[in-house]
Structures are given as structure tokens and as C-alpha cells.
Scaffold this active site. Sequence first.
Site, PDB file in Angstrom:
ATOM      1  N   LYS A  77      34.050 -18.528   0.733  1.00 13.09           N
ATOM      2  CA  LYS A  77      32.815 -17.878   0.283  1.00 13.09           C
ATOM      3  C   LYS A  77      31.905 -17.666   1.488  1.00 13.09           C
ATOM      4  CE  LYS A  77      29.021 -18.639  -3.030  1.00 13.09           C
ATOM      5  NZ  LYS A  77      28.444 -19.570  -4.019  1.00 13.09           N
ATOM      6  N   SER A 152      27.638 -17.497  -8.530  1.00 10.17           N
ATOM      7  CA  SER A 152      27.540 -16.658  -7.370  1.00 10.17           C
ATOM      8  C   SER A 152      28.849 -16.498  -6.590  1.00 10.17           C
ATOM      9  CB  SER A 152      26.476 -17.219  -6.430  1.00 10.17           C
ATOM     10  OG  SER A 152      26.845 -18.501  -5.966  1.00 10.17           O
ATOM     11  N   SER A 176      28.006 -22.039  -9.993  1.00 11.48           N
ATOM     12  CA  SER A 176      28.497 -20.919  -9.185  1.00 11.48           C
ATOM     13  C   SER A 176      29.987 -20.946  -8.856  1.00 11.48           C
ATOM     14  CB  SER A 176      27.706 -20.828  -7.879  1.00 11.48           C
ATOM     15  OG  SER A 176      26.458 -20.242  -8.119  1.00 11.48           O
TER      16      SER A 176
END
Lengths: 476, 95
Positions: A77, A152, A176
Site C-alpha cells: 500500500k 482505504s 481499511s
Amino acid sequence: MTIYRSFTAVQADLQRGTLTCRQLVDQYLDRIHEFGHLNAFTEVYAEEARQRADALDRKAAAGEPTGKLFGMVIGLKDVLCYQDHAVRAGSAILDGFTAQFTGTAVQRLLAEDVIVIGRQNCDEFAMGSSNESSAFGPVRNAADPERVPGGSSGGSAVAVQAGLCLASIGSDTGGSVRQPAAFCGVVGLKPTYGRISRWGLIAYASSFDCIGPIANTPHDAALLLEVMAGADAYDSTVSAKPVSAYASATLPDRPLRIAYLKDGVDSEGVDESIRKATRQKLDALRAAGHIVEPVELKNLPHLLPTYYILTTAEASSNLSRFDGVRYGHRAQGVTDLIALYKQSRTEGFGAEVRRRILLGTFALSASYYDAYYTKAQQVRRLIREETEELFTKYDFLVSPTTPSPAFRLGEKTADPLQMYLADIFTVQANVVGYPAIAVPNGTDEAGLPIGIQVLGAPFEEGKLVAFAKELTNSPA
Amino acid sequence: MKVDKETLHKIAHLARLEVRPEEEAGMLSSLNEVLTWMEQLNEVDTTGVEPLMHISEELNVVREDAVGEHLSRERALANAPQHDEQFFQVPKVLE
């Protein structure tokens, strides 16, 4: 060539000699190209990944010992620092930023011979539940490209869902890792607060943030956790508790005491298909001889307001470091220092990040500090006490991962509050610091993935993973 | 409500942000909506409840006071939009 859905399968073929690391990497690179429209990756380390694969293949051919995760191709990420690689947190304010060092979790994975194939799209500064707030544009759900992947860690979940890498490393502040895992039909694990060092993770809300893996199976997620977890001299919040073999942990030899959130299967606010799928899973657990009982959380309505007051406050403090001076975007033609800060930040941060910084600054301002910030910290203690009390009677707390399947792009962007409600079932784990895992639980009539979540006791990730294996009927 | 135009600009100044004129109305309404929603917490009786500040059980973790590896000056400056060989550069603050 097979699209691998477990590391066990990858290892078997590597050992048999029917597969090389290089072939694996080439396959993933082809697929990343083919599925480029999903926008899961913001940067692909194609040449570097090929070279590393070749080097690993040579190492194995020479009979040298290989790492625990030899041949695992992963994505990171866009909030994890990897030396000499760009990291942007999905934000324009980090334009041109290159990590000066590698974070502890990533370093430990590299030491066990993973191959990092690229950097994955996410909501700006990990703030969001749909991956629509990224400066790199939205990510699309592979099950239906008109729908969001969740957030996210949206790019990280879609990359696993679409077979663009075997696993991803995300971060989870309020869901997330788990919410996008549910929207994409994969596994997301948020460990206990402090289980994994956050050195090299771009901070959002420091009393909530956890690094967590996204994978095809609970087993793969556990393998990644085993490698990343444990004490680290660079993070004073990380736990010194020993790390156990989560992937091979077993359940106690007795019926489990499983609580489920009554609202999760009864509330009209939860999609009917999700309630039905959750009930079926609970029935199966009962049939298997476990004790399965409904519970109500008195503090359920207070979870999200508590979470948003505290995280926005912490974010307003954490994000003050982005000032246009030491790194990232700097406004041009400004001759006054305060104006330089203001203009650089206003130009660099997107609307949702600016909204959260303003909310947090308000909550921390002298006149409102007690009414908002202190109040939320007090309620946080009450929520934790209620959760602790629950875990004296039960081994696990089960709920749907999300109240709805993946929603459409643009459906909730105009209304921040609607977007915040998408995290109703996932925030508890972060508010209290407990570990939780999201696993797939079938699909709705439209074929959209449904997730089920299990909250476990602190530092009992092994039990949590063993239970998740039973829930998904996937031993490895 | 809590946040009027003046308060908004005051908070923005504290946060070192500007509120763009075209975003002012939208930001005001969303901030007020979220703050009103947050006020649900007022229903909870928190009399005598100690605020929970630390989630980690680790307390006062310190390492040996020994010289270790540090970011080199070169690397530390590398990401700065404006710098010389030694320092970050900012607009002049002293006349």
C-alpha cells in the site's frame, strides 16, 4: 498458467520445479497490464521484480537456504516506506517524495525472500472507505468495475482479488484492511494494536493505526503476520510479547463460545443478503457444536463518533509535518513563511483530508477540547471495558464485515457522513485495539462479495486465524 | 451552530490551511453536520471516567543510549523542495 490462490500451492510448484519465481513474476506483470483499468497499482516495479525473481531462482538452484516467504509476490500500500522507492500516501502533497529508508515490516518481509511487485493505490492518507479520495484516481472493484473496492487499502484488496499479486500489505485504522477485503472477496487481518512495528508507515491516527496483510486465505495472512510482528527498537508502541506460529495455531479442544452482534443479523440498516449469509454461517457453527449467542453492544452507536473525533484529532497533529519545507509539494512564488505553509498544504491535500484536519483541529482547540476530545477518550474507555467484559464470556465476536456490499463509484462521495457509516462494524477493533479478521462469506444475488468478521482477544491472533480457517473451510 | 464562517477561518489558520471561497459553504455544512453527529456522545454518562489515552501496554520503552545509524544529511535533504548543501530553505523570516 494457474492463477495461484494460496502460498501453499505456489510453494508446492516451486519445489516440484514446475514453476520459477521469474515465471510467477512475469505472469503477475502480464495480469497487472491486462487489468490496468482497475487502477490498483500506482507504480509497478517490473524490471526490479524480474531481477529479484532471477536472483531468488539462482539462490534456490544453488541449493542455498531460502526464506520462509520465498517466492511470495506481494504489493505494498502506498503508505509503506521502501528505500529509494516513491511513497505518496495517495496524495499530491507528497509529490516527488522518495523513501529514505525501508520500514521494519517491509524489511522483515524482504529478509524472508518476498518479491515486491509494486506500490498500491489507496485513499489519500488512508482516509476513506471507497478509494475515491486518491490523487491517483479511484480504484475499481474487479467483481464490478462500476463499484468501489472499499478503502482505504482499495488497491491492495483488488490486487489480490484480481490475481495481480499473491498478497498485499495494507494498513487499518478503522477497517481499511477488512472493509476492502470484504468488498473484494478476500481475507484481511488487522492484528492487535502494537503487534507490528509501524516504523516506516505514514501515520494517520497513531493510537489506531495497524499494518495488516490482505491475502487469499487466512493461512497466508497468518504467515505474513508471523514475519512482520514483534519487537522493534524503532517503535516504542510495539509490543515486546513473543510472536507465535499463527499459521499453525489450533483451536481449544472444546466447543467455542461465540457471540454475534444482534444488530448485524437483525438491523434493517444491514443489507438483507448480508444478514442472511451471516445467519447461515452462525447456523453452521451451531450445527458444528459451538455455543452461539446474540449480544448487544450498548456502545455500538457511539463507536463511530468516538472513532472520528479521536482519529481526526490525531490526524490534525500527525499531518502538521507536511509543511512544504522538508519534503513534498511547495507552493510557488510565496514570500511569507506562514503563507507558504498554508498554500502548500491547501494545494497539496485533497478535500477529505482538509476536512478531517479541520475537524480534528476544532476538537483539539482550547474551547472545545473537553467537550469533544476528552469526552471521546472517556467513551473509548467505556467501549473497551464493555468489550473486555464480553470477552470474559466469549472467545470471539462475529458480525458482518460491512453493512452493505460494494457501493457504486460516486454514490457516497457527496455525503461524508454516509461514507463514515460504512465502517460501523470494523471500527470497534481499532477503538479497543483488539485483533480482527475479515473473511469471505459468499456473494449476493448480483455476485458481489460478502464478508464476515471475527473479533478476537488481544494477542490471540493464532486462535483467530484457526477459527477463520474453520469458517472458510480452508486449512492452508 | 458551532462553526460559523469566522470560526471556520480561525480553525483553518490554526491548521495552517486556507479555505477556498468556492469550498466555504460546502465545508461549513459538512463540518457542522459531522460535529452534530459527534455530539451523540453527550448521551453517554462519563462522570468519573478516566480518559483512555494509551492503547499499547508498553510503557516507557527506551533503548540503550548508544550511537546508532542515522539518516545522512544528504538523504535527509534529498526530498526538500528547496535546500542548499546544509539546510532546508524557507522564505526570509527576519528583516
